[in-house]
Design a protein around this motif. Structure first.
Motif, short mmCIF file in Angstrom:
data_model
loop_
_atom_site.label_atom_id
_atom_site.label_comp_id
_atom_site.label_asym_id
_atom_site.label_seq_id
_atom_site.Cartn_x
_atom_site.Cartn_y
_atom_site.Cartn_z
N ASN A 36 36.41 49.57 40.08
CA ASN A 36 37.27 49.21 38.99
C ASN A 36 38.18 48.14 39.40
O ASN A 36 38.43 47.28 38.66
N TYR A 37 38.79 48.31 40.34
CA TYR A 37 39.88 47.09 40.84
C TYR A 37 39.01 45.97 41.15
O TYR A 37 39.37 44.67 40.59
N VAL A 38 37.95 46.05 41.96
CA VAL A 38 37.11 44.67 42.16
C VAL A 38 36.57 44.15 40.79
O VAL A 38 36.69 43.07 40.61
N HIS A 39 36.29 45.16 40.01
CA HIS A 39 35.64 44.59 38.82
C HIS A 39 36.52 44.00 38.01
O HIS A 39 35.97 42.91 37.36
N TYR A 40 37.70 44.27 37.97
CA TYR A 40 38.75 43.72 37.41
C TYR A 40 38.86 42.20 37.74
O TYR A 40 39.31 41.37 37.13
N GLN A 96 42.29 28.64 41.21
CA GLN A 96 43.14 29.01 39.88
C GLN A 96 42.30 30.45 39.50
O GLN A 96 41.47 31.19 40.06
N ASP A 97 42.84 30.86 38.46
CA ASP A 97 42.59 32.21 37.85
C ASP A 97 41.49 32.78 38.11
O ASP A 97 40.38 32.47 37.97
N THR A 98 41.47 34.09 38.53
CA THR A 98 40.50 34.97 38.89
C THR A 98 39.88 35.48 37.58
O THR A 98 40.69 35.51 36.47
N SER A 99 38.67 36.00 37.40
CA SER A 99 38.01 36.37 36.08
C SER A 99 38.69 37.90 35.90
O SER A 99 38.95 38.64 36.90
N LEU A 100 38.77 38.20 34.72
CA LEU A 100 39.42 39.21 33.96
C LEU A 100 38.18 39.95 33.43
O LEU A 100 38.54 40.32 32.11
N GLU A 101 37.15 40.28 33.97
CA GLU A 101 35.93 41.02 33.08
C GLU A 101 36.57 42.42 33.00
O GLU A 101 36.92 43.02 33.80
N ILE A 102 36.34 42.93 31.51
CA ILE A 102 36.29 44.05 31.43
C ILE A 102 35.09 44.82 30.95
O ILE A 102 34.34 44.36 30.32
N SER A 103 34.91 46.17 31.43
CA SER A 103 33.44 46.73 31.01
C SER A 103 34.06 47.96 30.44
O SER A 103 34.92 48.35 30.08
N VAL A 104 33.02 48.25 29.28
CA VAL A 104 33.03 49.29 28.59
C VAL A 104 31.51 49.81 28.61
O VAL A 104 30.50 49.27 28.47
N LEU A 143 46.02 46.62 40.23
CA LEU A 143 46.13 47.77 40.86
C LEU A 143 46.57 48.93 40.08
O LEU A 143 46.27 50.15 40.52
N LYS A 144 47.48 49.00 39.14
CA LYS A 144 48.04 50.13 38.47
C LYS A 144 47.01 50.74 37.26
O LYS A 144 46.76 51.86 37.35
N PHE A 145 46.20 49.75 36.64
CA PHE A 145 45.36 50.46 35.70
C PHE A 145 43.90 50.47 36.09
O PHE A 145 43.16 51.16 35.51
N TRP A 146 43.55 49.54 36.83
CA TRP A 146 42.17 49.66 37.13
C TRP A 146 41.92 50.37 38.48
O TRP A 146 40.65 50.86 38.42
N SER A 147 42.88 50.40 39.30
CA SER A 147 42.37 51.03 40.70
C SER A 147 42.97 52.19 40.44
O SER A 147 43.04 53.49 41.28
#
Length: 192
Positions: A36-40, A96-104, A143-147
């Motif tokens: 989840n952390y890596v995917h985020y 610059q900015d890393t991607s912030l993909e969210i899965s559902v 780190l808090k919410f995805w991992s």
């Protein structure tokens, strides 16, 4: 899998060097959080899978170097994860900015098209709001919410005090809420 006690975790770590089933237990316990952390942090699901594999390969090869007196195991593991992701982006020459993909995962195999459109629109607004945060804030949120890391674990990983982590999270979440509220009432469910 239920929560591991610190004693159970140390026992698994000690046995994992010689016993593959003990490493399997550690892997099964931590895989969802690491993935989840890596995917985020990485937008491409294939890259996410590769990086997650690399993280666990590094974990396996370095397990005998873990010292419980220096950090919790999860903090040590997520340190490996963070470094692996940073190395990946360095290799990609991205600064610059890393991607912030969210899965559902949709419960229905054929979701209602209006729900898909609403979800995609909400996702785009959330991604835009997250992009307005600093890299440090995004890292801490990941780190808090995805991992699922605790503030103490995040503090250990980032060399920021635990109380400062809480303040950064509070301010970042408040800013996200304000951005989303300014986009209209339909995003107010995100502030719960």
């Amino acid at each position: 899998m239920s929560m591991l006690t610190q004693a159970e975790e140390i026992s698994l770590i000690t046995r994992a060097n010689d016993d593959g089933s003990a490493f399997d237990e550690l892997y099964n316990y931590y895989f969802p959080r690491v993935y989840n952390y890596v995917h985020y942090r990485v937008s491409d699901s294939h890259v996410c899978e590769d990086l997650t594999s690399q993280i666990f390969e590094k974990l396996f090869s370095r397990l005998n170097y873990y010292q419980s007196g220096k950090a919790t195991f999860s903090a040590w593991l997520f340190s490996i994860a963070r470094h692996t992701i940073v190395d990946y982006y360095r290799r990609q020459a991205r600064t610059q900015d890393t991607s912030l993909e969210i899965s559902v995962d949709f419960i229905d195999s054929e979701p209602d098209p209006s729900n898909v459109v609403a979800f995609n629109e909400t996702q785009q607004h959330l991604l835009k709001a997250l992009a307005s945060l600093t890299q440090r804030e995004r890292d801490i949120i990941a780190l808090k919410f995805w991992s699922g890391s605790s503030n103490r674990e995040i503090a250990t990983l980032t060399d920021i005090s635990e109380s400062n982590i809480a303040v950064i999270l509070f301010r970042a979440m408040r800013r996200l809420r304000m951005i989303l509220e300014s986009q209209g009432d339909k995003y107010l469910w995100l502030k719960r």
